[in-house]
Design a protein around this motif. Structure first.
Motif, PDB file in Angstrom:
ATOM      1  N   SER A  54      27.980   4.736  45.031  1.00  0.00           N
ATOM      2  CA  SER A  54      27.044   4.528  43.913  1.00  0.00           C
ATOM      3  C   SER A  54      27.452   3.378  43.012  1.00  0.00           C
ATOM      4  O   SER A  54      26.658   2.933  42.181  1.00  0.00           O
ATOM      5  N   GLY A  55      28.690   2.947  43.154  1.00  0.00           N
ATOM      6  CA  GLY A  55      29.228   1.933  42.253  1.00  0.00           C
ATOM      7  C   GLY A  55      29.825   2.525  40.993  1.00  0.00           C
ATOM      8  O   GLY A  55      30.254   1.793  40.108  1.00  0.00           O
ATOM      9  N   GLY A  56      29.882   3.844  40.909  1.00  0.00           N
ATOM     10  CA  GLY A  56      30.351   4.493  39.704  1.00  0.00           C
ATOM     11  C   GLY A  56      31.836   4.412  39.479  1.00  0.00           C
ATOM     12  O   GLY A  56      32.315   4.548  38.343  1.00  0.00           O
ATOM     13  N   SER A  57      32.595   4.201  40.546  1.00  0.00           N
ATOM     14  CA  SER A  57      34.057   4.094  40.422  1.00  0.00           C
ATOM     15  C   SER A  57      34.546   2.872  41.175  1.00  0.00           C
ATOM     16  O   SER A  57      34.050   2.566  42.258  1.00  0.00           O
ATOM     17  N   THR A  58      35.536   2.209  40.581  1.00  0.00           N
ATOM     18  CA  THR A  58      36.139   1.034  41.204  1.00  0.00           C
ATOM     19  C   THR A  58      37.656   1.143  41.143  1.00  0.00           C
ATOM     20  O   THR A  58      38.201   1.826  40.263  1.00  0.00           O
ATOM     21  N   TYR A  59      38.309   0.466  42.068  1.00  0.00           N
ATOM     22  CA  TYR A  59      39.759   0.514  42.172  1.00  0.00           C
ATOM     23  C   TYR A  59      40.259  -0.895  42.483  1.00  0.00           C
ATOM     24  O   TYR A  59      39.612  -1.637  43.215  1.00  0.00           O
ATOM     25  N   TYR A  60      41.436  -1.223  41.943  1.00  0.00           N
ATOM     26  CA  TYR A  60      41.982  -2.567  42.114  1.00  0.00           C
ATOM     27  C   TYR A  60      43.481  -2.511  42.390  1.00  0.00           C
ATOM     28  O   TYR A  60      44.186  -1.640  41.886  1.00  0.00           O
ATOM     29  N   THR A  61      43.951  -3.490  43.143  1.00  0.00           N
ATOM     30  CA  THR A  61      45.387  -3.658  43.232  1.00  0.00           C
ATOM     31  C   THR A  61      45.880  -4.259  41.911  1.00  0.00           C
ATOM     32  O   THR A  61      45.122  -4.966  41.214  1.00  0.00           O
ATOM     33  N   ASP A  62      47.121  -3.987  41.567  1.00  0.00           N
ATOM     34  CA  ASP A  62      47.628  -4.363  40.247  1.00  0.00           C
ATOM     35  C   ASP A  62      47.535  -5.869  39.987  1.00  0.00           C
ATOM     36  O   ASP A  62      47.272  -6.296  38.858  1.00  0.00           O
ATOM     37  N   SER A  63      47.740  -6.667  41.014  1.00  0.00           N
ATOM     38  CA  SER A  63      47.814  -8.113  40.811  1.00  0.00           C
ATOM     39  C   SER A  63      46.484  -8.747  40.419  1.00  0.00           C
ATOM     40  O   SER A  63      46.458  -9.894  39.960  1.00  0.00           O
ATOM     41  N   VAL A  64      45.371  -8.028  40.594  1.00  0.00           N
ATOM     42  CA  VAL A  64      44.066  -8.607  40.246  1.00  0.00           C
ATOM     43  C   VAL A  64      43.390  -7.891  39.092  1.00  0.00           C
ATOM     44  O   VAL A  64      42.322  -8.316  38.645  1.00  0.00           O
ATOM     45  N   LYS A  65      43.982  -6.817  38.609  1.00  0.00           N
ATOM     46  CA  LYS A  65      43.376  -6.072  37.503  1.00  0.00           C
ATOM     47  C   LYS A  65      43.194  -6.972  36.289  1.00  0.00           C
ATOM     48  O   LYS A  65      44.094  -7.712  35.909  1.00  0.00           O
ATOM     49  N   GLY A  66      42.019  -6.893  35.693  1.00  0.00           N
ATOM     50  CA  GLY A  66      41.708  -7.724  34.539  1.00  0.00           C
ATOM     51  C   GLY A  66      41.200  -9.103  34.891  1.00  0.00           C
ATOM     52  O   GLY A  66      40.721  -9.833  34.020  1.00  0.00           O
ATOM     53  N   ARG A  67      41.297  -9.498  36.160  1.00  0.00           N
ATOM     54  CA  ARG A  67      40.826 -10.820  36.596  1.00  0.00           C
ATOM     55  C   ARG A  67      39.660 -10.709  37.581  1.00  0.00           C
ATOM     56  O   ARG A  67      38.754 -11.540  37.548  1.00  0.00           O
ATOM     57  N   PHE A  68      39.688  -9.724  38.461  1.00  0.00           N
ATOM     58  CA  PHE A  68      38.659  -9.553  39.476  1.00  0.00           C
ATOM     59  C   PHE A  68      37.780  -8.351  39.136  1.00  0.00           C
ATOM     60  O   PHE A  68      38.262  -7.361  38.576  1.00  0.00           O
ATOM     61  N   THR A  69      36.518  -8.436  39.521  1.00  0.00           N
ATOM     62  CA  THR A  69      35.583  -7.327  39.334  1.00  0.00           C
ATOM     63  C   THR A  69      34.772  -7.128  40.603  1.00  0.00           C
ATOM     64  O   THR A  69      34.132  -8.070  41.093  1.00  0.00           O
ATOM     65  N   ILE A  70      34.804  -5.916  41.136  1.00  0.00           N
ATOM     66  CA  ILE A  70      33.982  -5.568  42.285  1.00  0.00           C
ATOM     67  C   ILE A  70      32.724  -4.876  41.789  1.00  0.00           C
ATOM     68  O   ILE A  70      32.769  -4.071  40.859  1.00  0.00           O
ATOM     69  N   SER A  71      31.604  -5.194  42.403  1.00  0.00           N
ATOM     70  CA  SER A  71      30.338  -4.566  42.039  1.00  0.00           C
ATOM     71  C   SER A  71      29.455  -4.530  43.284  1.00  0.00           C
ATOM     72  O   SER A  71      29.777  -5.147  44.301  1.00  0.00           O
ATOM     73  N   ARG A  72      28.357  -3.802  43.186  1.00  0.00           N
ATOM     74  CA  ARG A  72      27.458  -3.732  44.328  1.00  0.00           C
ATOM     75  C   ARG A  72      26.019  -3.600  43.849  1.00  0.00           C
ATOM     76  O   ARG A  72      25.747  -3.065  42.770  1.00  0.00           O
ATOM     77  N   ASP A  73      25.109  -4.065  44.688  1.00  0.00           N
ATOM     78  CA  ASP A  73      23.674  -3.927  44.474  1.00  0.00           C
ATOM     79  C   ASP A  73      23.114  -3.321  45.747  1.00  0.00           C
ATOM     80  O   ASP A  73      22.863  -4.038  46.733  1.00  0.00           O
ATOM     81  N   ASN A  74      22.909  -2.021  45.739  1.00  0.00           N
ATOM     82  CA  ASN A  74      22.459  -1.346  46.959  1.00  0.00           C
ATOM     83  C   ASN A  74      21.033  -1.746  47.352  1.00  0.00           C
ATOM     84  O   ASN A  74      20.666  -1.688  48.524  1.00  0.00           O
ATOM     85  N   ALA A  75      20.240  -2.148  46.392  1.00  0.00           N
ATOM     86  CA  ALA A  75      18.890  -2.612  46.705  1.00  0.00           C
ATOM     87  C   ALA A  75      18.919  -3.912  47.501  1.00  0.00           C
ATOM     88  O   ALA A  75      18.002  -4.201  48.270  1.00  0.00           O
ATOM     89  N   ARG A  76      19.967  -4.691  47.293  1.00  0.00           N
ATOM     90  CA  ARG A  76      20.134  -5.961  48.015  1.00  0.00           C
ATOM     91  C   ARG A  76      21.140  -5.855  49.152  1.00  0.00           C
ATOM     92  O   ARG A  76      21.450  -6.865  49.800  1.00  0.00           O
ATOM     93  N   ASN A  77      21.670  -4.653  49.387  1.00  0.00           N
ATOM     94  CA  ASN A  77      22.665  -4.443  50.459  1.00  0.00           C
ATOM     95  C   ASN A  77      23.841  -5.402  50.327  1.00  0.00           C
ATOM     96  O   ASN A  77      24.311  -5.975  51.331  1.00  0.00           O
ATOM     97  N   THR A  78      24.327  -5.580  49.116  1.00  0.00           N
ATOM     98  CA  THR A  78      25.349  -6.581  48.872  1.00  0.00           C
ATOM     99  C   THR A  78      26.440  -6.032  47.950  1.00  0.00           C
ATOM    100  O   THR A  78      26.140  -5.305  46.991  1.00  0.00           O
TER     101      THR A  78
END
Length: 126
Positions: A54-78
């Motif tokens: 659903s995109g409700g939860s995200t997880y990151y490796t420590d080295s990218v926290k605060g710099r990278f953001t993962i997201s998704r758009d299920n309507a666009r399959n992306t």
């Protein structure tokens, strides 16, 4: 299985930004937990980020926290990976991956994923 295609890689200077995209086809995209991994020359593939169906939860490796953001758009399959404040050590081939059963506590383990894209090169110059 879902077919995955990454795009958006390239050459960027340190401190800059890139946004990677991963488009899925062939199956209901919203059924899949998604993740980004990367592999630098001479190193093993490593987990970068993951996102639930659903995109409700995200997880990151420590080295990218605060710099990278993962997201998704299920309507666009992306699924996306927004990468800010890039560092030379972020240089790698970036792969997106899909897990048909969603994410579990082993979301950082590459063996948990059923489908992989072909990868996109990210190069960060100092």
């Amino acid at each position: 299985q879902v077919q995955l295609v990454e795009s958006g890689g390239g050459l960027e200077q340190a401190g800059g930004s890139l946004r990677l995209s991963c488009s899925g086809s062939g199956r209901t995209f919203s059924n899949y937990g998604m993740a980004w991994f990367r592999q630098a020359p001479g190193k093993e593939r490593e987990f970068v980020a993951a996102i639930t169906r659903s995109g409700g939860s995200t997880y990151y490796t420590d080295s990218v926290k605060g710099r990278f953001t993962i997201s998704r758009d299920n309507a666009r399959n992306t699924v996306y990976l927004q990468m800010n404040s890039l560092k030379p050590e972020d240089t790698a081939i970036y792969y997106c991956a899909a897990n048909y059963v969603g994410l579990n506590h082993r979301f950082a383990d590459a063996d948990e994923y059923d489908s992989w894209g072909q990868g996109t090169q990210v190069t960060v110059s100092s």
